[in-house]
Design a protein around this motif. Sequence first.
Motif, PDB file in Angstrom:
ATOM      1  N   GLY A   1     -23.254  43.522 -34.716  1.00  0.00           N
ATOM      2  CA  GLY A   1     -23.201  43.804 -33.207  1.00  0.00           C
ATOM      3  C   GLY A   1     -22.378  42.863 -32.496  1.00  0.00           C
ATOM      4  O   GLY A   1     -22.607  42.536 -31.565  1.00  0.00           O
TER       5      GLY A   1
ATOM      6  N   THR B   1     -28.752  42.352 -29.661  1.00  0.00           N
ATOM      7  CA  THR B   1     -28.927  43.289 -29.020  1.00  0.00           C
ATOM      8  C   THR B   1     -29.642  43.102 -27.584  1.00  0.00           C
ATOM      9  O   THR B   1     -30.255  42.127 -27.423  1.00  0.00           O
ATOM     10  CB  THR B   1     -29.819  44.373 -29.606  1.00  0.00           C
TER      11      THR B   1
ATOM     12  N   THR C   1     -27.471  51.859 -37.746  1.00  0.00           N
ATOM     13  CA  THR C   1     -27.912  50.561 -37.787  1.00  0.00           C
ATOM     14  C   THR C   1     -29.272  50.547 -38.748  1.00  0.00           C
ATOM     15  O   THR C   1     -29.168  49.785 -39.787  1.00  0.00           O
ATOM     16  CB  THR C   1     -28.268  50.032 -36.630  1.00  0.00           C
TER      17      THR C   1
ATOM     18  N   CYS D   1     -19.664  51.085 -26.315  1.00  0.00           N
ATOM     19  CA  CYS D   1     -21.178  50.867 -26.031  1.00  0.00           C
ATOM     20  C   CYS D   1     -21.526  51.399 -24.620  1.00  0.00           C
ATOM     21  O   CYS D   1     -20.924  51.156 -23.764  1.00  0.00           O
ATOM     22  CB  CYS D   1     -21.303  49.280 -26.047  1.00  0.00           C
TER      23      CYS D   1
ATOM     24  N   ASN E   1     -20.188  46.371 -37.433  1.00  0.00           N
ATOM     25  CA  ASN E   1     -20.369  47.204 -36.140  1.00  0.00           C
ATOM     26  C   ASN E   1     -20.753  48.661 -36.402  1.00  0.00           C
ATOM     27  O   ASN E   1     -19.633  49.439 -36.844  1.00  0.00           O
ATOM     28  CB  ASN E   1     -19.185  46.888 -35.128  1.00  0.00           C
TER      29      ASN E   1
ATOM     30  N   ASP F   1     -23.353  47.173 -29.156  1.00  0.00           N
ATOM     31  CA  ASP F   1     -24.911  46.978 -29.239  1.00  0.00           C
ATOM     32  C   ASP F   1     -25.417  47.927 -30.332  1.00  0.00           C
ATOM     33  O   ASP F   1     -25.232  49.216 -29.984  1.00  0.00           O
ATOM     34  CB  ASP F   1     -25.569  47.112 -28.028  1.00  0.00           C
ATOM     35  N   PRO F   2     -25.850  47.336 -31.514  1.00  0.00           N
ATOM     36  CA  PRO F   2     -26.206  48.170 -32.722  1.00  0.00           C
ATOM     37  C   PRO F   2     -27.589  48.997 -32.223  1.00  0.00           C
ATOM     38  O   PRO F   2     -27.813  49.905 -32.965  1.00  0.00           O
ATOM     39  CB  PRO F   2     -26.607  47.389 -33.630  1.00  0.00           C
TER      40      PRO F   2
END
Length: 341
Positions: free
Chosen positions: A144, A179, A160, A64, A59, A148-149
């Motif tokens: 992720g 994602t 990422t 997020c 992660n 959310d990457p």
Amino acid sequence: MVKFKSAGRQLPLFPADVERSFELLPTLGEQGDIRYFATRSRSVLNGPETTGMNFWSVNPYVGCAFGCTYCYARYAHRYVMERAADKDRLEDALSSEFESMPPWLAFERRIFVKRDAPDILARALRTGGERYLGLINGDTILIGSATDPYQPAERRFRVTRRILEVLAEHPGLSIVIITKSPLITRDVDLLKRIARHSRIHVQISLITVDRELARRIEPRSPTPDSRLRAIARLRDAGIETGVNCMPVLPGITDDPAALDELVRRVAEAGAVRIGACALRLDRSARLRYLPFIEQEFPDLAARYHASYSRGRNVGEKYRAGLAEHFDTLRAKYGIGDGSRY
Ligand code: SF4
């Protein structure tokens, strides 16, 4: 800008099953009402023994900014906030930073950036060792699982992308990226490079194709249409892409005709599989989601309280009916089952 005296000091903020040896560093900057903090962590790859699942997780961020109302990953920030309340353990500036808002909101507005994660990952993979044998033997690395990457932070910090650059150096891996963001298409060059010698699969999360509904339940996430376009772009680039219709929200996104349209459109866009499951409400998700329902969907409030009164899952009958409905839709539109990666 907030200055921290804590730079360089080890602060064990997360339980072992979430994150090890977490260290807080100064703020990296702001973007509207979002503030970014730098972090360092000793380990980036969380093995099956810590994920409790049959995959490894990476992660790049904690928190997020997409802020989906149903998000289950808020638990990590809840822990940060609880620890922040202990003034003996944290610097005053950081404590007040977190005390200024509830944990569920801090999850969306106070994002931790693991800037050195790519270097740590590179060192771990270079050194190898028994701990990482599973990776070479085909265990999946999931990017992720709790963030959310490709959230807005990625546009600026590119953690990422740099993680993918490290993974691109190691053949024979199995990588899954989850994602909601079309920003992933920025990295198509890298995804293609990885696909030459490793298995790489993208899962785009999409629970409705209704733009207005999406705006109510995922207020800061990319539009459904932009995600469908991302699926098509990935398909065109030869990257295997599926869809997570997770979670299905009872009474909100589970209308059979709406699910039919969703499966049809993701199949047309080029997704090869779709997975679905009903909403689960753990404690941290419940604290955000149930008040949201009371405010935005008051007619459903009593049903939600009754359905989730005995635990985090909706009833067995509902889940079985949903699974059956998705089997029918997959068969109708010729798309595979994406419940397992
Ligand atoms: S995109 Fe995923 S991690 Fe981010 S808020 Fe939504 S559900 Fe949570």
